[in-house]
Design a protein around this motif. Structure first.
Motif: not given
Length: 213
Positions: A8-30
């Protein structure tokens, strides 16, 4: 990096928590539970936890609005909102999900699902749960399985019933009465323990009673 590992990479600039997760994909059933119209409580809890684990809860609560100004943050918001929308749609039965496809934010999907299926304060649903609880006996279930099923039904009933105590004393008395109902249904070999539990003061909660058994 190992397969399935998350970074995960996180920052709070502009009020948006930036999250990049390698396992996050649209086809994932959470969620292991798919919304079918009758299981909203379990579905919403399961999806909510999965989304919170990815630090994206703001997209379903509406607390993370579309940012202005910064084009990169705007693009990121569009992408992450679409990702959460896809997760929610994929966690519904096809006959349910089609009514949410034209909504444009995850927050609108989450809110609409709650309005349509939560039934909080629904007396008919509470009545059906009470019927199930009255007829639920341990029988051939193990104590652990019986407790899990009983606890789940009582938690659902707590959610649906609309009783509100006027004062704290009434609330305490009501809760004590409810807890006494919750120890019924055990097999005959537990009768002595049940008598001991019913005679305790203060009366134990369902979890405490289970620990005694």
């Amino acid at each position: 990096m190992a397969e399935g590992e998350t970074k995960d990479t996180i920052s709070d600039e502009g009020g948006l928590r930036r999250v990049m997760t390698l396992t996050d994909n649209p086809s994932l059933q959470i969620s292991p539970v798919k919304l079918d119209g009758s299981n909203y409580l379990i579905w919403s809890r399961s999806c909510g936890l999965a989304i919170a684990a990815r630090r994206l809860t703001g997209y379903i609560t509406g607390s993370l609005p579309l940012p202005d100004g910064d084009a990169s943050l705007h693009t990121q918001w569009i992408s992450e909102n679409a990702l959460v929308m896809t997760w929610l749609i994929n966690s519904m039965q096809p006959t349910i999900s089609r009514s949410f496809l034209l909504l444009d934010t995850a927050h609108k999907i989450w809110t609409a699902a709650a309005q349509m299926y939560s039934q909080q304060g629904n007396d008919a649903q509470a009545y059906e749960l009470r019927k199930k609880l009255r007829s639920l006996d341990q029988k051939d279930r193990s104590l652990a399985v019986y407790y899990a099923e009983l606890s789940s039904l009582w938690q659902e009933l707590d959610y649906y019933q609309s009783f509100q105590a006027v004062c704290s004393q009434d609330a305490t008395l009501f809760q004590q009465t409810v807890e006494k109902e919750r120890v019924a249904g055990l097999n005959l070999e537990y009768d002595q323990i049940r008598v001991q539990v019913l005679g305790r003061s203060p009366f134990p909660t369902l979890r405490e009673a289970y620990a005694l058994v």
